[in-house]
Write a protein that holds these residues in place. Structure first.
Motif, mmCIF file in Angstrom:
data_model
loop_
_atom_site.group_PDB
_atom_site.id
_atom_site.type_symbol
_atom_site.label_atom_id
_atom_site.label_comp_id
_atom_site.label_asym_id
_atom_site.label_seq_id
_atom_site.Cartn_x
_atom_site.Cartn_y
_atom_site.Cartn_z
ATOM 1 N N LEU A 138 1.114 -36.866 21.840
ATOM 2 C CA LEU A 138 -0.329 -36.696 21.887
ATOM 3 C C LEU A 138 -0.735 -35.775 23.038
ATOM 4 C CD1 LEU A 138 -2.928 -37.558 20.498
ATOM 5 C CD2 LEU A 138 -3.066 -39.458 22.097
ATOM 6 N N VAL A 139 -0.110 -35.949 24.198
ATOM 7 C CA VAL A 139 -0.397 -35.087 25.347
ATOM 8 C C VAL A 139 0.063 -33.663 25.057
ATOM 9 C CG1 VAL A 139 0.159 -34.643 27.770
ATOM 10 C CG2 VAL A 139 -0.302 -36.970 26.993
ATOM 11 N N TYR A 140 1.216 -33.539 24.441
ATOM 12 C CA TYR A 140 1.754 -32.232 24.092
ATOM 13 C C TYR A 140 0.793 -31.475 23.183
ATOM 14 C CZ TYR A 140 5.047 -28.783 22.200
ATOM 15 O OH TYR A 140 5.663 -27.621 21.818
ATOM 16 N N TYR A 141 0.303 -32.146 22.158
ATOM 17 C CA TYR A 141 -0.625 -31.497 21.229
ATOM 18 C C TYR A 141 -1.995 -31.291 21.855
ATOM 19 C CZ TYR A 141 3.018 -32.115 17.795
ATOM 20 O OH TYR A 141 4.203 -32.048 17.135
ATOM 21 N N ALA A 142 -2.381 -32.130 22.800
ATOM 22 C CA ALA A 142 -3.647 -31.945 23.512
ATOM 23 C C ALA A 142 -3.605 -30.652 24.339
ATOM 24 C CB ALA A 142 -3.942 -33.144 24.403
ATOM 25 N N VAL A 143 -2.433 -30.327 24.887
ATOM 26 C CA VAL A 143 -2.287 -29.066 25.633
ATOM 27 C C VAL A 143 -2.483 -27.881 24.685
ATOM 28 C CG1 VAL A 143 -0.646 -27.612 26.903
ATOM 29 C CG2 VAL A 143 -0.841 -30.036 27.434
ATOM 30 N N TRP A 144 -1.928 -27.991 23.476
ATOM 31 C CA TRP A 144 -2.118 -26.915 22.498
ATOM 32 C C TRP A 144 -3.589 -26.756 22.122
ATOM 33 C CZ3 TRP A 144 0.582 -22.903 21.524
ATOM 34 C CH2 TRP A 144 1.963 -22.925 21.613
ATOM 35 N N VAL A 145 -4.272 -27.859 21.919
ATOM 36 C CA VAL A 145 -5.699 -27.798 21.573
ATOM 37 C C VAL A 145 -6.489 -27.179 22.729
ATOM 38 C CG1 VAL A 145 -7.754 -29.171 21.074
ATOM 39 C CG2 VAL A 145 -5.605 -29.666 19.897
ATOM 40 N N ALA A 146 -6.183 -27.568 23.955
ATOM 41 C CA ALA A 146 -6.860 -26.986 25.122
ATOM 42 C C ALA A 146 -6.597 -25.487 25.197
ATOM 43 C CB ALA A 146 -6.404 -27.677 26.400
#
Length: 138
Positions: free
Chosen positions: A87-95
């Motif tokens: 979830l954190v990994y994909y949150a970085v991509w979204v950011a």
């Protein structure tokens, strides 16, 4: 209205009324020439150095954001985050996407201005830079 300031030009209310279901707008109390005289002369002059600085700043920001995320996600933290906390990994991509979108929009706008020959005083440079920017975005 030649002596009107830019503030008073825009604060003048435009009166509207409904006529047979259509909105009618009264003409404003000023002309286009009044608006142009209210804008400082320096806003109408194109500067090659300011244009190239804006292009370099935009390109630098796009590259810096891409490099930052690439280093972050390929580092030990990125590998661990991908394995243990996706979830954190994909949150970085979204950011990253949310940050890169406006930056790339800025580049698109520069290319668009080149098409109107508003980027620099040289039409051949505008055509070249606009072609390169827009071609690279395809």
């Amino acid at each position: 209205p030649a002596a009107m300031s830019a503030t008073s030009l825009f604060s003048t209310a435009t009166h509207t009324r409904l006529v047979q279901g259509q909105q009618q707008t009264a003409k404003p109390p000023f002309k286009i020439g009044d608006l142009q005289r209210a804008i400082p002369r320096r806003c109408f002059t194109r500067s090659l150095w300011r244009a190239l600085w804006t292009l370099a700043w935009n390109l630098g920001a796009v590259v810096a954001a891409a490099c930052f995320v690439a280093v972050l996600l390929t580092s030990v933290w990125g590998v661990v985050a991908q394995q243990q906390s996706p979830l954190v990994y994909y949150a970085v991509w979204v950011a990253y996407w949310l940050m890169q979108g406006p930056l790339m929009c800025g580049l698109w706008i520069l290319g668009h201005e080149c098409g109107h020959h508003g980027f620099s005083p040289y039409a051949w440079l505008d055509d070249t830079i606009g072609f390169v920017i827009h071609s690279s975005m395809l």
